[in-house]
Design a protein around this motif. Structure first.
Motif, PDB file in Angstrom:
ATOM      1  N   ARG A  51       0.810  -1.357   0.067  1.00 55.52           N
ATOM      2  CA  ARG A  51      -0.059  -0.124  -0.045  1.00 55.52           C
ATOM      3  C   ARG A  51       0.833   1.349   0.061  1.00 55.52           C
ATOM      4  N   PHE A  52       0.517   2.221  -0.594  1.00 57.43           N
ATOM      5  CA  PHE A  52       1.256   3.394  -0.948  1.00 57.43           C
ATOM      6  C   PHE A  52       0.406   4.798  -0.922  1.00 57.43           C
ATOM      7  N   LEU A  53       1.035   5.503  -0.440  1.00 54.80           N
ATOM      8  CA  LEU A  53       0.680   7.279  -0.303  1.00 54.80           C
ATOM      9  C   LEU A  53       1.282   7.820  -0.965  1.00 54.80           C
ATOM     10  N   LEU A  54       0.800   8.768  -1.818  1.00 54.86           N
ATOM     11  CA  LEU A  54       1.557   9.607  -2.928  1.00 54.86           C
ATOM     12  C   LEU A  54       0.941  11.059  -2.450  1.00 54.86           C
ATOM     13  N   VAL A  55       1.960  12.179  -2.202  1.00 55.34           N
ATOM     14  CA  VAL A  55       1.458  13.425  -1.743  1.00 55.34           C
ATOM     15  C   VAL A  55       2.425  14.231  -2.991  1.00 55.34           C
ATOM     16  N   MET A  56       1.798  15.234  -3.617  1.00 53.35           N
ATOM     17  CA  MET A  56       2.367  16.090  -4.539  1.00 53.35           C
ATOM     18  C   MET A  56       2.342  17.260  -3.791  1.00 53.35           C
ATOM     19  N   CYS A  57       3.247  18.057  -3.813  1.00 50.64           N
ATOM     20  CA  CYS A  57       3.528  19.099  -2.940  1.00 50.64           C
ATOM     21  C   CYS A  57       4.115  20.278  -4.087  1.00 50.64           C
ATOM     22  N   PHE A  58       2.711  21.166  -4.205  1.00 46.18           N
ATOM     23  CA  PHE A  58       2.988  22.277  -5.083  1.00 46.18           C
ATOM     24  C   PHE A  58       3.254  23.657  -4.399  1.00 46.18           C
ATOM     25  N   THR A  59       4.208  24.349  -4.626  1.00 44.56           N
ATOM     26  CA  THR A  59       4.677  25.552  -3.914  1.00 44.56           C
ATOM     27  C   THR A  59       4.889  26.806  -4.872  1.00 44.56           C
ATOM     28  N   ASN A  60       4.406  27.768  -4.503  1.00 43.36           N
ATOM     29  CA  ASN A  60       4.948  29.064  -5.339  1.00 43.36           C
ATOM     30  C   ASN A  60       4.208  29.237  -6.715  1.00 43.36           C
ATOM     31  N   SER A  61       2.895  28.692  -6.673  1.00 36.70           N
ATOM     32  CA  SER A  61       2.459  28.851  -7.953  1.00 36.70           C
ATOM     33  C   SER A  61       1.844  30.420  -7.718  1.00 36.70           C
ATOM     34  N   TYR A 109      -3.382  20.459 -11.247  1.00 38.99           N
ATOM     35  CA  TYR A 109      -2.776  19.575 -10.099  1.00 38.99           C
ATOM     36  C   TYR A 109      -3.592  18.470  -9.926  1.00 38.99           C
ATOM     37  N   ALA A 110      -4.749  18.421  -9.998  1.00 38.03           N
ATOM     38  CA  ALA A 110      -5.243  17.331  -9.970  1.00 38.03           C
ATOM     39  C   ALA A 110      -5.180  16.128 -11.078  1.00 38.03           C
ATOM     40  N   THR A 126      -2.796  12.476  -3.376  1.00 36.13           N
ATOM     41  CA  THR A 126      -3.369  13.677  -3.303  1.00 36.13           C
ATOM     42  C   THR A 126      -2.285  14.762  -3.587  1.00 36.13           C
ATOM     43  N   TYR A 127      -2.606  16.102  -3.439  1.00 33.47           N
ATOM     44  CA  TYR A 127      -1.672  17.301  -3.562  1.00 33.47           C
ATOM     45  C   TYR A 127      -1.753  18.408  -2.298  1.00 33.47           C
ATOM     46  N   THR A 128      -0.920  18.998  -2.421  1.00 32.79           N
ATOM     47  CA  THR A 128      -0.958  20.267  -1.459  1.00 32.79           C
ATOM     48  C   THR A 128      -0.312  21.559  -2.340  1.00 32.79           C
ATOM     49  N   THR A 129      -0.925  22.795  -1.647  1.00 29.03           N
ATOM     50  CA  THR A 129      -0.319  23.894  -2.354  1.00 29.03           C
ATOM     51  C   THR A 129       0.098  24.639  -1.120  1.00 29.03           C
ATOM     52  N   SER A 130       0.653  25.866  -1.608  1.00 29.85           N
ATOM     53  CA  SER A 130       1.134  27.047  -0.666  1.00 29.85           C
ATOM     54  C   SER A 130      -0.148  27.315   0.489  1.00 29.85           C
ATOM     55  N   ARG A 131      -1.359  27.354   0.022  1.00 29.44           N
ATOM     56  CA  ARG A 131      -2.350  27.544   0.668  1.00 29.44           C
ATOM     57  C   ARG A 131      -3.181  26.466   1.467  1.00 29.44           C
ATOM     58  N   GLN A 132      -3.233  25.480   0.875  1.00 32.46           N
ATOM     59  CA  GLN A 132      -3.842  24.291   1.333  1.00 32.46           C
ATOM     60  C   GLN A 132      -3.104  23.176   1.658  1.00 32.46           C
TER      61      GLN A 132
END
Length: 272
Positions: free
Chosen positions: A113-123, A133-134, A166-172
């Motif tokens: 089982r794997f978790l993957l998190v994309m971290c998008f910063t400074n857009s 992003y999705a 899932t993904y995260t951003t600078s705001r979320q």
């Protein structure tokens, strides 16, 4: 960049040797090597948490804001692990792969089982890029499942079960439903890809480079030829929206959090 995405990193910056497979480098970005090491040496030996215990100024291979974005996720999952039993916990094994086109990867103790998190910063405009992003996150989830099925092919009772992304951003930050359960989510930016519903996403050149990594291993049999057709997809169908990802990497100018003025240079203290 045909074949230069997942495959280029799966073979690292150069052709991996047996020495590379036998030495666990927490800064390594070869996903194939790391997956093989998880089975050969155990998940906990591949834990990259200590990379984020250092001073960010001493970590030269990652931007400061990206360092803190990833560290926050690692800490969040670690806190969640404390409430779970040993067999339900996830360990971070990759801080980046695909030359930073793919980000944090966690694995459980069964290596299924794997978790993957994309971290998008400074857009420049995270809200307008959420759809991209999705799409990028979903594409990476399918590609990582394709990789996991190809690498972990030789044990019938230990095949990959899911990649939850899932993904995260600078705001979320991390969406609360991401770790709440492992049921398929609805109407939230979480993608639950299983061994039954994944979209085959590896390109032929990528598979060849993965095979080159296998050639350096004395402990794992190479994947059977017939498996290749099960994990390979068409270029037009699997290539993520690279233009959006590149735009997400653009550095923001300095911005005052009070008056919202911006400047390319260092800003003085706000009069407000």
């Amino acid at each position: 960049m045909d074949g230069d995405l997942l495959a280029s990193v799966m073979s690292g910056m150069g052709m991996p040797s047996f020495g590379a497979l036998s030495h666990i480098n927490i800064s390594g970005i070869c996903a194939t090597t790391r997956l093989l090491q998880c089975r050969d040496f155990g998940v906990y030996q591949c834990d990259i948490s200590r990379k984020f215990d250092r001073n960010p100024g001493d970590v030269v291979d990652i931007y400061k804001e990206d360092f803190f974005a990833r560290k926050k996720i690692v800490q969040t999952v670690d806190a969640w692990n404390e409430k779970r039993n040993e067999f339900e916990q996830f360990t971070p094994i990759l801080w980046s792969y695909e030359r930073d086109k793919g980000h944090l990867v966690f694995i459980d103790s069964t290596t299924t089982r794997f978790l993957l998190v994309m971290c998008f910063t400074n857009s420049k405009d995270p809200v307008n890029h959420e759809r991209d992003y999705a799409a990028i996150t979903k594409a990476n989830a399918n590609r990582f499942m394709s990789l996991a099925k190809y690498v972990y092919h030789d044990e019938d009772g230990n095949k990959p079960k899911f990649v939850r992304a899932t993904y995260t951003t600078s705001r979320q930050g991390l969406h609360p439903d991401f770790l709440a359960s492992f049921d398929p989510p609805a109407n939230v930016p979480i993608f639950h890809v299983t061994g039954d519903n994944f979209i085959p996403s590896l390109l032929p050149g990528e598979v060849t480079r993965i095979d080159n990594v296998f050639a350096q291993s004395y402990t794992t049999k190479p994947p059977p030829t017939e498996l290749k057709s099960q994990v390979m997809g068409e270029k037009e169908d699997v290539k993520p929206q690279i233009h959006a990802l590149e735009e997400a990497m653009v550095k923001l100018p300095n911005m005052c959090s009070n008056c919202r003025k911006t400047s390319e240079k260092k800003m003085p203290t706000c009069a407000r």
